[in-house]
Design a protein around this motif. Structure first.
Motif, PDB file in Angstrom:
ATOM      1  N   ARG A  10      14.462  36.651 120.481  1.00  0.00           N
ATOM      2  CA  ARG A  10      14.686  37.157 121.849  1.00  0.00           C
ATOM      3  C   ARG A  10      16.008  36.597 122.357  1.00  0.00           C
ATOM      4  NH1 ARG A  10      10.193  40.578 122.600  1.00  0.00           N
ATOM      5  NH2 ARG A  10       8.357  39.498 121.863  1.00  0.00           N
ATOM      6  N   ILE A  19      14.275  34.089 129.187  1.00  0.00           N
ATOM      7  CA  ILE A  19      14.147  35.041 128.086  1.00  0.00           C
ATOM      8  C   ILE A  19      14.400  36.443 128.632  1.00  0.00           C
ATOM      9  CG2 ILE A  19      12.628  35.999 126.314  1.00  0.00           C
ATOM     10  CD1 ILE A  19      11.046  33.328 126.498  1.00  0.00           C
ATOM     11  N   TYR A  21      13.722  39.865 127.920  1.00  0.00           N
ATOM     12  CA  TYR A  21      12.929  40.754 127.088  1.00  0.00           C
ATOM     13  C   TYR A  21      13.541  42.142 127.078  1.00  0.00           C
ATOM     14  CZ  TYR A  21       9.304  37.206 127.020  1.00  0.00           C
ATOM     15  OH  TYR A  21       8.614  36.042 126.829  1.00  0.00           O
TER      16      TYR A  21
END
Length: 179
Positions: A10, A19, A21
Motif C-alpha cells: 500500500r 495509508i 488505499y
C-alpha cells in the motif's frame, strides 16, 4: 510498503503511517428504453470520443447509485428517467471499476445531447451500431437487457467469457450481439 497483517503493498507515508488505499471506482448508468428502442449517447469526450455508449459515469461522493444513474442520464442525455431495477453489476478489474447498470425509462418526454455527448438517439435492436460501441460492458448490458426482454429479473454479472472484465477494449463483437 506492506503493513503487518496485510496481503498487499500500500502507499504509506513513512513519517505518519497514513495509508492511501486505492479502491475501485463505481460507475452507474442505465439502459433507457423508449418505445421499442434503447437510448445511446455518442461520446463527446475521451475515452472513446465519437463512439456510442449508455448514459453512465462515475458515482459522486454522498450520492446513491440511483441518484447517480439519474444524474448521469440528465448530464449526458438531458433525460429525466425512472429506474425499474438493477439490470447488471459488472466487475471491470483491469480498470478498477464496479459498474451498476439499471433498467430505466423516460420519466417525462424529451431528451437532447448534454455537454458530454455529441448526439443522443433511440435505436431498435437491429439498428444498434455494434462496431461503434464504446465499451465491452455496454454490449454486455444491451445483451442482458435484450435477454431479459427488458423485464425485471435478477441482476446479471460479467459474462462467462470475461469474468474479471479483463479483455481489451477492442475485442470482437460478442456472438449474437448484432442479431
Amino acid at each position: 510498503m506492506r503493513q503487518e497483517g496485510d496481503d498487499r503493498d500500500r502507499l504509506t507515508c513513512r513519517d505518519c503511517g497514513y495509508i492511501a488505499y486505492e479502491n475501485p471506482k463505481v460507475v452507474v448508468g442505465s439502459v433507457v428504453t423508449v418505445g421499442d428502442g434503447v437510448m445511446l449517447c455518442r461520446r463527446a469526450i475521451e475515452p472513446r470520443a465519437g463512439f456510442w455508449t449508455l448514459p453512465a459515469g462515475y458515482l459522486e461522493m454522498h450520492e446513491t447509485v440511483e441518484e447517480g444513474a439519474r444524474r448521469e442520464a440528465w448530464e449526458e442525455a438531458q433525460a429525466r428517467i425512472a429506474l425499474d431495477g438493477i439490470l447488471a453489476v459488472y466487475s471491470i478489474a483491469r480498470l478498477g471499476q464496479v459498474q451498476v447498470l439499471f433498467r430505466a425509462r423516460l420519466a417525462e418526454p424529451g431528451f437532447a445531447a448534454g455537454p458530454e455527448s455529441l448526439e443522443v438517439r433511440i435505436f431498435t435492436w437491429e439498428e444498434i451500431p455494434w462496431q461503434e460501441i464504446a465499451f465491452p460492458s455496454v454490449r454486455w448490458a444491451l445483451k442482458a437487457w435484450r435477454d431479459g426482454a427488458g423485464h425485471p429479473g435478477p441482476a446479471v454479472l460479467n459474462p462467462p467469457e470475461d469474468l474479471r472484465g479483463a479483455r481489451p477494449l477492442l475485442g470482437p463483437v460478442l456472438a449474437g450481439d448484432a442479431g
